[in-house]
Scaffold this motif. Structure first.
Motif, mmCIF file in Angstrom:
data_model
loop_
_atom_site.group_PDB
_atom_site.id
_atom_site.type_symbol
_atom_site.label_atom_id
_atom_site.label_comp_id
_atom_site.label_asym_id
_atom_site.label_seq_id
_atom_site.Cartn_x
_atom_site.Cartn_y
_atom_site.Cartn_z
ATOM 1 N N LYS A 190 -29.364 -5.602 -20.988
ATOM 2 C CA LYS A 190 -30.633 -4.980 -21.352
ATOM 3 C C LYS A 190 -31.365 -5.813 -22.401
ATOM 4 C CE LYS A 190 -29.990 -0.032 -20.444
ATOM 5 N NZ LYS A 190 -30.001 1.324 -21.048
ATOM 6 N N ALA A 191 -30.617 -6.308 -23.398
ATOM 7 C CA ALA A 191 -31.235 -7.121 -24.441
ATOM 8 C C ALA A 191 -31.853 -8.383 -23.860
ATOM 9 C CB ALA A 191 -30.192 -7.472 -25.504
ATOM 10 N N PHE A 195 -31.862 1.209 -27.273
ATOM 11 C CA PHE A 195 -32.738 1.092 -26.109
ATOM 12 C C PHE A 195 -33.081 2.428 -25.481
ATOM 13 C CE2 PHE A 195 -30.200 -2.994 -25.803
ATOM 14 C CZ PHE A 195 -31.169 -3.753 -26.432
ATOM 15 N N GLY A 224 -31.453 -8.946 -28.724
ATOM 16 C CA GLY A 224 -31.957 -7.577 -28.682
ATOM 17 C C GLY A 224 -32.564 -7.164 -30.010
ATOM 18 N N SER A 265 -35.987 -8.564 -30.457
ATOM 19 C CA SER A 265 -37.027 -7.806 -29.754
ATOM 20 C C SER A 265 -37.486 -6.616 -30.583
ATOM 21 C CB SER A 265 -36.515 -7.347 -28.388
ATOM 22 O OG SER A 265 -35.607 -6.256 -28.497
ATOM 23 N N ARG A 304 -26.777 -9.678 -28.444
ATOM 24 C CA ARG A 304 -27.082 -8.592 -29.392
ATOM 25 C C ARG A 304 -28.127 -9.047 -30.391
ATOM 26 N NH1 ARG A 304 -26.694 -4.219 -31.989
ATOM 27 N NH2 ARG A 304 -25.982 -3.755 -34.058
ATOM 28 N N ASP A 314 -26.327 1.320 -26.978
ATOM 29 C CA ASP A 314 -27.319 1.434 -25.919
ATOM 30 C C ASP A 314 -28.229 2.631 -26.167
ATOM 31 O OD1 ASP A 314 -28.683 1.142 -23.499
ATOM 32 O OD2 ASP A 314 -27.160 2.211 -22.359
#
Length: 454
Positions: A255-256, A311, A195, A198, A192, A307
């Motif tokens: 995803k992260a 994202f 993420g 990013s 996390r 999510d």
């Protein structure tokens, strides 16, 4: 012009056509190979291919008939939205340590985790997007925290410890007491955080160098193995490496990590460990394993709303989130009981529970970390209400906001919510709740955080 000259002139087009036909031939041959090697139902898989049980295929097909709810991005902030956001930002003004740049996990409680530090970064970016702070303040806040993340002592010089003292940056246990070696690392928490890094790079390119320094300082490769997240846990004085990530949380974390090129092919797959439980007429995806190898399987709203807000949903998570939301709305329709459940802090022991849509063998179970039932502490959570309100914007989500709006305190921030059993206030005030409120309100105006600064 001679034939030879024409041929030379047309050579680029000929090359393109040859490449096109070669590619088409390759696709056809691969499809043929796949059809020959894919077992039919009831037949064994050829050598070298994993079996694909019929139940694995059908468990995903359950969700094909779900019509995902449309997203409710408004493109603007109402005066009410901004007022709610200012309340949430007050929490961070009150709880940021000037020396370390870290933020208390709960109001005036100087301990934090990587999950909560990631929440703080998302709160800062959201506050900037909403115009609550200037970009200069946002970058200064994050920069100070990045300095700490790039220099603080790690567990075994590998990865961030599971908990840190906000005032000193020292390794601590879960009671905020110093611990020499540490507790190990949480791969989910760090994912996390990654993420959030990013999002920082995208929102503030000038901080990319500091982000790179943090990631170079941490040995992130140690928490990735065979497409999965691996946590480090101290057991009887020894480090034990365990797979981390259950349905929902695993895909969100994957995803992260994929944003930085990590192979998360097994973590991202939902179907390998998924069972479906019907709740209020909705198919609810549930992991068939123990949560962190301790707590019986459960499903909460948390990873799905994160999510969507951060994202942006993919086709699968959008359907999962729709079913999870609709079950909560339907419970309200049938019983008249406001329902917005997820993991939540409590203002009394045991201080943290998982309020589930389905968990431990039953719908709407509230469980402690050890898996004991504690349904009396089910909370109508502020963060879940704001998240569903931002994502789907239904009449029911507005009902939730109207019911919870009076809880906002301009001096301290948003509490966790209302205890369902008697309507009293769950007065715990935390980083995660106030960060989600900010992220939700930024989503309403700008869409998913990962796209808001593009």
């Amino acid at each position: 012009m001679s034939f030879r000259d024409n041929l030379i002139k047309a050579r680029s087009g000929i090359i393109f056509l040859v490449a096109l036909f070669c590619g088409l031939g390759l696709v056809i041959s691969l499809e043929g190979a796949i059809s020959k090697t894919t077992p039919q139902a009831g037949q064994p898989a050829p050598h070298g291919l994993p079996d694909q049980p019929q139940e694995t295929l059908s468990v995903m097909s359950v969700f094909e008939d779900i019509d995902p709810l449309p997203l409710a991005i408004t493109g603007d902030s109402t005066p009410e939205d901004l007022a709610y956001a200012r309340i949430a930002w007050t929490y961070f003004e009150n709880n940021t340590n000037a020396d370390t740049g870290l933020v208390n996990s709960a109001d005036q409680y100087p301990s934090t985790t990587m999950w909560e530090t990631g929440s703080y970064f998302i709160a800062v970016i959201s506050a900037d997007l909403l115009g609550l702070i200037e970009k200069a303040e946002a970058t200064a806040r994050i920069s100070r925290a990045l300095d700490t993340l790039a220099t603080m002592r790690l567990f075994d010089d590998i990865l961030p410890n599971k908990a840190y003292n906000v005032q000193t940056g020292a390794l601590v246990d879960y009671t905020n007491q110093p611990v020499e070696r540490g507790l190990g690392w949480s791969a989910l928490d760090i994912a996390r955080m990654i993420g959030a890094l990013s999002h920082v790079e995208q929102a503030y390119p000038d901080l990319a160098g500091q982000v790179a320094s943090v990631l170079e300082y941490w040995d992130v490769d140690e928490m990735v193995e065979d497409g999965q997240l691996i946590g480090g846990n101290m057991v009887d004085g020894e480090l034990r490496r365990d797979q981390e990530g259950r349905l929902g949380y695993g895909q969100y974390a994957a995803k992260a990590m994929m944003l930085y090129g990590y192979d998360m092919y097994r973590a991202y797959r939902a179907e390998d460990h998924m069972m479906v439980e019907e709740v209020m007429g909705q198919p609810i995806p549930v992991d068939d394993r123990l949560h962190r190898n301790v707590t019986p399987a459960f499903t909460v709203s948390e990873p799905y709303v994160f999510d969507g807000l951060e994202f942006g949903f993919d086709a699968r998570s959008h359907r999962f989130a729709t079913a999870i939301y609709k079950a909560q709305e339907e419970r309200y329709r049938e019983t008249g009981t406001l329902t917005a459940v997820s993991e939540s802090h409590l203002d009394e022991a045991p201080y943290f529970v998982y309020s589930t849509i389905w968990g431990g063998g039953a719908p709407w179970a509230v469980m402690t970390f050890r898996g004991e039932r504690l349904d009396s502490k089910r909370t109508v959570t502020v963060k879940t209400a704001f998240a569903w309100y931002a994502l789907f914007g239904t009449e029911y989500t507005q009902t939730l906001i109207d019911a919870l709006a009076p809880l906002g305190d301009e001096k301290t921030g948003w509490p966790e919510g209302l205890y369902e059993v008697d309507g009293s206030v769950n007065s715990s005030v935390t980083t995660n709740t106030n960060a989600v409120v900010l992220a939700a309100l930024a989503f309403r105006a700008h869409g998913p955080l990962g796209r808001a600064n593009q």
